[in-house]
Design a protein around this motif. Structure first.
Motif, PDB file in Angstrom:
ATOM      1  N   GLN A 120     -28.590 -13.965 -28.819  1.00  0.00           N
ATOM      2  CA  GLN A 120     -29.233 -12.666 -29.043  1.00  0.00           C
ATOM      3  C   GLN A 120     -30.694 -12.907 -29.396  1.00  0.00           C
ATOM      4  N   TYR A 121     -31.592 -12.284 -28.649  1.00  0.00           N
ATOM      5  CA  TYR A 121     -33.028 -12.433 -28.869  1.00  0.00           C
ATOM      6  C   TYR A 121     -33.561 -11.226 -29.624  1.00  0.00           C
ATOM      7  N   ASP A 122     -34.446 -11.490 -30.601  1.00  0.00           N
ATOM      8  CA  ASP A 122     -35.102 -10.384 -31.291  1.00  0.00           C
ATOM      9  C   ASP A 122     -36.548 -10.279 -30.777  1.00  0.00           C
ATOM     10  N   CYS A 179     -35.789 -21.536 -30.929  1.00  0.00           N
ATOM     11  CA  CYS A 179     -35.136 -20.237 -31.092  1.00  0.00           C
ATOM     12  C   CYS A 179     -34.780 -19.996 -32.544  1.00  0.00           C
ATOM     13  N   GLY A 180     -35.749 -20.073 -33.407  1.00  0.00           N
ATOM     14  CA  GLY A 180     -35.467 -19.922 -34.825  1.00  0.00           C
ATOM     15  C   GLY A 180     -34.721 -18.643 -35.148  1.00  0.00           C
ATOM     16  N   ALA A 181     -35.131 -17.547 -34.558  1.00  0.00           N
ATOM     17  CA  ALA A 181     -34.514 -16.268 -34.882  1.00  0.00           C
ATOM     18  C   ALA A 181     -33.402 -15.895 -33.911  1.00  0.00           C
ATOM     19  N   VAL A 182     -33.235 -16.674 -32.871  1.00  0.00           N
ATOM     20  CA  VAL A 182     -32.174 -16.356 -31.911  1.00  0.00           C
ATOM     21  C   VAL A 182     -30.832 -16.646 -32.578  1.00  0.00           C
ATOM     22  N   LYS A 183     -29.974 -15.667 -32.529  1.00  0.00           N
ATOM     23  CA  LYS A 183     -28.667 -15.827 -33.166  1.00  0.00           C
ATOM     24  C   LYS A 183     -27.590 -15.826 -32.106  1.00  0.00           C
ATOM     25  N   LYS A 184     -26.571 -16.586 -32.353  1.00  0.00           N
ATOM     26  CA  LYS A 184     -25.447 -16.611 -31.426  1.00  0.00           C
ATOM     27  C   LYS A 184     -24.368 -15.682 -31.975  1.00  0.00           C
ATOM     28  N   VAL A 185     -24.088 -14.644 -31.202  1.00  0.00           N
ATOM     29  CA  VAL A 185     -23.089 -13.659 -31.599  1.00  0.00           C
ATOM     30  C   VAL A 185     -21.981 -13.693 -30.569  1.00  0.00           C
TER      31      VAL A 185
END
Length: 121
Positions: free
Chosen positions: A37-39, A26-32
């Motif tokens: 959060q998936y792009d 999940c390189g671009a998955v960010k935890k908000v």
């Protein structure tokens, strides 16, 4: 997009999404605020994972394939080799099933032929 929304919108089971996260893909998955959060890139990768699942790849094979895709620039040959092997396996399975159907059809033919002969007596 949250994990639940991604699961609902793209019909991806939550366990596969959690697995994706565990694999570290999940390189671009960010935890908000504690929620993943998936792009669009993540969703494309998830689509590929689902395709690999659909064609019969085991989880370990998918993890290897995805890590090759993401971590190694010159992995095309190795990934192609994995796909070729899966294709050969699927074709072997198809040929085996075709032989089974042929044998089944022969048994059906025998029964019908015997029934026809009995009716003519």
């Amino acid at each position: 997009m949250t994990i639940n929304k991604a699961s609902e919108r793209y019909n991806i089971p939550l366990d596969i999404l959690h697995e994706y996260e565990r694999w570290g893909l999940c390189g671009a998955v960010k935890k908000v605020m504690g929620v993943w959060q998936y792009d669009d890139t993540d969703l494309e990768r998830l689509g590929l994972i689902m395709t690999l699942h659909d064609i019969g790849f085991e989880n370990a094979e998918i993890e290897t394939y995805m890590k090759l895709l993401l971590e190694q620039k010159n992995s095309d040959d190795r990934r192609l080799k994995m796909l070729d092997q899966k294709r050969r396996t699927l074709l072997d399975d198809i040929h085996f099933c075709e032989k089974q159907v042929s044998k089944l059809d022969y048994l059906r033919y025998q029964i019908r032929n015997n029934k026809k002969n009995e009716e003519n007596i």
